[in-house]
Enzyme design. Structure first.
Site, PDB file in Angstrom:
ATOM      1  N   HIS A  39       0.851  -1.187   0.000  1.00 39.47           N
ATOM      2  CA  HIS A  39       0.000   0.000   0.000  1.00 39.47           C
ATOM      3  C   HIS A  39       0.884   1.234   0.000  1.00 39.47           C
ATOM      4  O   HIS A  39       1.937   1.242   0.637  1.00 39.47           O
ATOM      5  CB  HIS A  39      -0.907   0.014   1.248  1.00 39.47           C
ATOM      6  CG  HIS A  39      -2.061   0.929   1.106  1.00 39.47           C
ATOM      7  ND1 HIS A  39      -1.963   2.279   1.372  1.00 39.47           N
ATOM      8  CD2 HIS A  39      -3.326   0.705   0.691  1.00 39.47           C
ATOM      9  CE1 HIS A  39      -3.133   2.834   1.140  1.00 39.47           C
ATOM     10  NE2 HIS A  39      -3.987   1.914   0.710  1.00 39.47           N
TER      11      HIS A  39
ATOM     12  N   ASP B 202      -7.893  -5.499  -0.052  1.00 45.48           N
ATOM     13  CA  ASP B 202      -8.358  -6.397  -1.110  1.00 45.48           C
ATOM     14  C   ASP B 202      -8.005  -7.862  -0.868  1.00 45.48           C
ATOM     15  O   ASP B 202      -8.491  -8.734  -1.579  1.00 45.48           O
ATOM     16  CB  ASP B 202      -7.754  -5.957  -2.454  1.00 45.48           C
ATOM     17  CG  ASP B 202      -8.357  -4.646  -2.919  1.00 45.48           C
ATOM     18  OD1 ASP B 202      -9.580  -4.579  -2.999  1.00 45.48           O
ATOM     19  OD2 ASP B 202      -7.606  -3.690  -3.179  1.00 45.48           O
TER      20      ASP B 202
HETATM   21  N1  CMC Z   1       3.875  -7.385  -4.860  1.00 44.54           N
HETATM   22  C1  CMC Z   1       5.217  -7.365  -5.067  1.00 44.54           C
HETATM   23  N2  CMC Z   1       6.005  -6.317  -4.868  1.00 44.54           N
HETATM   24  C2  CMC Z   1       5.414  -5.204  -4.444  1.00 44.54           C
HETATM   25  C3  CMC Z   1       4.038  -5.122  -4.222  1.00 44.54           C
HETATM   26  C4  CMC Z   1       3.260  -6.273  -4.441  1.00 44.54           C
HETATM   27  N3  CMC Z   1       1.939  -6.272  -4.237  1.00 44.54           N
HETATM   28  N4  CMC Z   1       3.710  -3.875  -3.825  1.00 44.54           N
HETATM   29  C5  CMC Z   1       4.866  -3.181  -3.813  1.00 44.54           C
HETATM   30  N5  CMC Z   1       5.901  -3.976  -4.187  1.00 44.54           N
HETATM   31  C6  CMC Z   1       7.320  -3.640  -4.246  1.00 44.54           C
HETATM   32  C7  CMC Z   1       7.601  -2.718  -5.419  1.00 44.54           C
HETATM   33  O1  CMC Z   1       7.880  -3.456  -6.590  1.00 44.54           O
HETATM   34  C8  CMC Z   1       8.801  -1.970  -4.893  1.00 44.54           C
HETATM   35  O2  CMC Z   1       9.922  -2.823  -4.987  1.00 44.54           O
HETATM   36  P1  CMC Z   1      11.408  -2.264  -5.272  1.00 44.54           P
HETATM   37  O3  CMC Z   1      11.756  -1.432  -4.079  1.00 44.54           O
HETATM   38  O4  CMC Z   1      12.226  -3.475  -5.435  1.00 44.54           O
HETATM   39  O5  CMC Z   1      11.287  -1.456  -6.538  1.00 44.54           O
HETATM   40  C9  CMC Z   1       8.501  -1.810  -3.408  1.00 44.54           C
HETATM   41  O6  CMC Z   1       7.631  -2.887  -3.076  1.00 44.54           O
HETATM   42  C10 CMC Z   1       7.837  -0.494  -3.041  1.00 44.54           C
HETATM   43  O7  CMC Z   1       6.582  -0.422  -3.669  1.00 44.54           O
HETATM   44  P2  CMC Z   1       6.092   0.860  -4.447  1.00 44.54           P
HETATM   45  O8  CMC Z   1       6.260   0.584  -5.903  1.00 44.54           O
HETATM   46  O9  CMC Z   1       6.739   2.070  -3.913  1.00 44.54           O
HETATM   47  O10 CMC Z   1       4.573   0.885  -4.076  1.00 44.54           O
HETATM   48  P3  CMC Z   1       3.513   1.984  -4.517  1.00 44.54           P
HETATM   49  O11 CMC Z   1       3.226   2.789  -3.332  1.00 44.54           O
HETATM   50  O12 CMC Z   1       3.964   2.704  -5.733  1.00 44.54           O
HETATM   51  O13 CMC Z   1       2.277   1.082  -4.926  1.00 44.54           O
HETATM   52  C11 CMC Z   1       0.471  -0.399  -4.671  1.00 44.54           C
HETATM   53  C12 CMC Z   1       1.282   0.730  -4.025  1.00 44.54           C
HETATM   54  C13 CMC Z   1      -0.740  -0.668  -3.809  1.00 44.54           C
HETATM   55  C14 CMC Z   1      -0.004   0.027  -6.062  1.00 44.54           C
HETATM   56  C15 CMC Z   1       1.372  -1.655  -4.758  1.00 44.54           C
HETATM   57  O14 CMC Z   1       1.718  -2.083  -3.475  1.00 44.54           O
HETATM   58  C16 CMC Z   1       0.706  -2.758  -5.533  1.00 44.54           C
HETATM   59  O15 CMC Z   1       0.784  -2.791  -6.763  1.00 44.54           O
HETATM   60  N6  CMC Z   1       0.012  -3.720  -4.821  1.00 44.54           N
HETATM   61  C17 CMC Z   1      -0.718  -4.759  -5.518  1.00 44.54           C
HETATM   62  C18 CMC Z   1      -2.051  -4.223  -6.000  1.00 44.54           C
HETATM   63  C19 CMC Z   1      -3.010  -4.004  -4.852  1.00 44.54           C
HETATM   64  O16 CMC Z   1      -3.168  -4.836  -3.988  1.00 44.54           O
HETATM   65  N7  CMC Z   1      -3.704  -2.860  -4.881  1.00 44.54           N
HETATM   66  C20 CMC Z   1      -4.697  -2.504  -3.862  1.00 44.54           C
HETATM   67  C21 CMC Z   1      -4.231  -1.398  -2.988  1.00 44.54           C
HETATM   68  S1  CMC Z   1      -5.228  -1.155  -1.502  1.00 44.54           S
HETATM   69  C22 CMC Z   1      -6.827  -0.803  -2.033  1.00 44.54           C
HETATM   70  C23 CMC Z   1      -6.944   0.244  -3.065  1.00 44.54           C
HETATM   71  O17 CMC Z   1      -6.488   1.369  -2.886  1.00 44.54           O
HETATM   72  O18 CMC Z   1      -7.532  -0.055  -4.095  1.00 44.54           O
END
Ligand code: CMC
Length: 429
Positions: free
Chosen positions: A304, A362
């Site tokens: 998140h 989720d």
């Molecule tokens: N699976 C694998 N790796 C992950 C995930 C995940 N679900 N989420 C984050 N990471 C990794 C990401 O690749 C990054 O790695 P690195 O440092 O090696 O580059 C690190 O963790 C930091 O993540 P981030 O890219 O800074 O995360 P973000 O804040 O940009 O994205 C997110 C947040 C929710 C989009 C992401 O965690 C994600 O894609 N989760 C899966 C989709 C999901 O469950 N979405 C629902 C969110 S909650 C309800 C809503 O708002 O809809």
């Protein structure tokens, strides 16, 4: 004297005011930065950017805190109903019993769709995504109440909010019925909000569906925990569209589109797909974790932008999933056991702990929806029904704020310098 931050660029020092929120959150106010210095801030994905001041929802991602208008989500989940929570978000205070009864009456009056609007459902293919249908029909809804494009008076806003809150479940249920080729079931004003929705989803003209009270409770809870989450992608979309003075219906329709994506409201579909792949033997839990760690896939329902510890909504929904399955006699839903196994594996792996990736709202929500008989393509629609009060509250907060300006970010241009136009016959392939 109020606190300031100093920004030094070359020989110049700029003083920027510091803004402190009611829970001690701090921001550097860069409103006059470009005007004073010629510089802008660059923050792709807005991870460090506050787009507004808001009095609706408070999230502390480090401590796993979520409050709507000051009330902890755990308390609301245990003691409130979806309509009461929606009224709290939209109107700012918990309603008195008279206010709640009046609003319920208004919702009852608004639950039918105009006959002309019903024709819309005939035009969509049966395979059409219910999110596309929901967004399109919500936007069309405005054309049946153009007087509500202007909601300057509180009464008109209340009516527009009630129309959306009431009709969204009728539209969602009709979209579902259309997608499975079943006759549309009209709402029954005598039923409560969630019961009425389940009736429209699952009754037949010759047989009324009677949900168990545990199913109604679980749906109430599901909707409450989804009701708002401050400046997430869809809420920010609603606020952005609204900032151009677009009407509430159009702004909410845009929010539904933003919610649709797999990284936002569509993640609940991704979770169930992963669990089903594991169930079918196409993937083992260790293989799944390995694919995530090698960046081949993301673990849906994990991670998140704001929560860097447990998402309190995930905790609530996990407990509710166990309770509902037990009550419904599905104690052994294989997907719940797989979800638990996947969660345990992830939370014991440094890839996840190091990045502070925990289950989000989720991860367990789909298990509840499945137990309620809601098919997977409808999962983001259920999220949208839940999130609607938040969108309405945020749209209204921005609309009534005299300091609101149209949302118009800047950019750093990295394209070509000025070029000469070449006539088509002189262009080389
Ligand atoms: N699976 C694998 N790796 C992950 C995930 C995940 N679900 N989420 C984050 N990471 C990794 C990401 O690749 C990054 O790695 P690195 O440092 O090696 O580059 C690190 O963790 C930091 O993540 P981030 O890219 O800074 O995360 P973000 O804040 O940009 O994205 C997110 C947040 C929710 C989009 C992401 O965690 C994600 O894609 N989760 C899966 C989709 C999901 O469950 N979405 C629902 C969110 S909650 C309800 C809503 O708002 O809809």
């Amino acid at each position: 004297m109020s606190e300031t931050a100093k920004l030094i660029i070359g020989d110049e020092t700029y003083e920027l005011p510091i803004v402190v929120g009611s829970e001690g959150e701090r921001a550097i106010d860069t409103t006059s930065l470009r005007q004073d210095s010629g510089y802008i801030t660059l923050d792709p994905g807005y991870a460090n950017t506050g787009s507004c001041k808001s009095a609706i929802t408070f999230v502390n991602g480090e401590k796993g805190v979520l409050r709507y208008r000051g009330y902890p989500i755990e308390t609301l989940a245990e003691q409130s109903s979806f309509i009461e929570t929606a009224m709290l978000l939209i109107f700012g205070e918990l309603p008195t019993s008279q206010e709640r009864a009046d609003f319920r009456t208004l919702l009852g009056e608004q639950e039918f769709l105009h006959t002309d609007l019903m024709h819309h459902f005939e035009g969509f293919p049966a395979s059409g995504s219910p999110m596309a249908i929901l967004s399109a029909v919500i936007n069309s809804l405005g054309t049946f109440s153009p007087d509500l494009y202007d909601v300057v008076t509180p009464d008109r806003f209340r009516l527009a909010a009630a129309k959306l809150m009431s009709k969204v479940r009728t539209i969602a249920a009709f979209a579902f019925r259309k997608s499975i080729g079943r006759p549309i079931i009209y709402p029954n004003t005598k039923l409560g909000y969630c019961h009425n929705f389940l009736h429209m989803m699952f009754s037949m003209p010759y047989q009324i569906f009677e949900p168990r009270y545990e199913a109604i409770d679980a749906l109430e809870l599901f909707l409450i925990v989804h009701a708002d989450h401050e400046q997430n992608c869809s809420c920010s979309t609603v606020r952005m569209v609204g900032s151009s003075e677009a009407n509430l219906f159009a702004s909410v329709a845009s929010g539904i589109c933003a919610l649709w994506g797999r990284l936002h409201g569509g993640a609940n579909v991704g979770v169930i797909e992963t669990l089903q792949r594991i169930q079918k033997g196409e993937l083992t839990v260790p293989e799944c974790i390995e694919k995530v760690k090698t960046k081949q896939i993301k673990l849906m329902g994990f991670g998140h932008r704001v929560y860097k510890s447990f998402d309190p909504r995930a905790k609530i929904l996990k407990r509710a999933a166990h309770k509902l399955l037990a009550a419904m006699g599905h104690k052994h839903d294989p997907l719940l056991a797989i979800a638990q196994e996947l969660e345990d594996a992830a939370l014991n792996d440094p890839y996840f702990t190091g990045r502070k990736l925990y289950p989000n709202v989720d991860f367990y929500s789909g298990i509840i929806l499945r137990a309620l008989g809601i098919p997977t393509p409808m999962f983001p629609v259920m999220f949208a029904i839940g999130r609607l009060p938040g969108w309405i509250a945020h749209w209204n907060e921005e609309f009534r704020d005299p300091t609101t300006r149209i949302h118009r970010p800047r950019q750093i241009y990295v394209g070509p310098h000025v070029r000469e136009y070449v006539a088509i016959e002189n262009r080389k392939g």
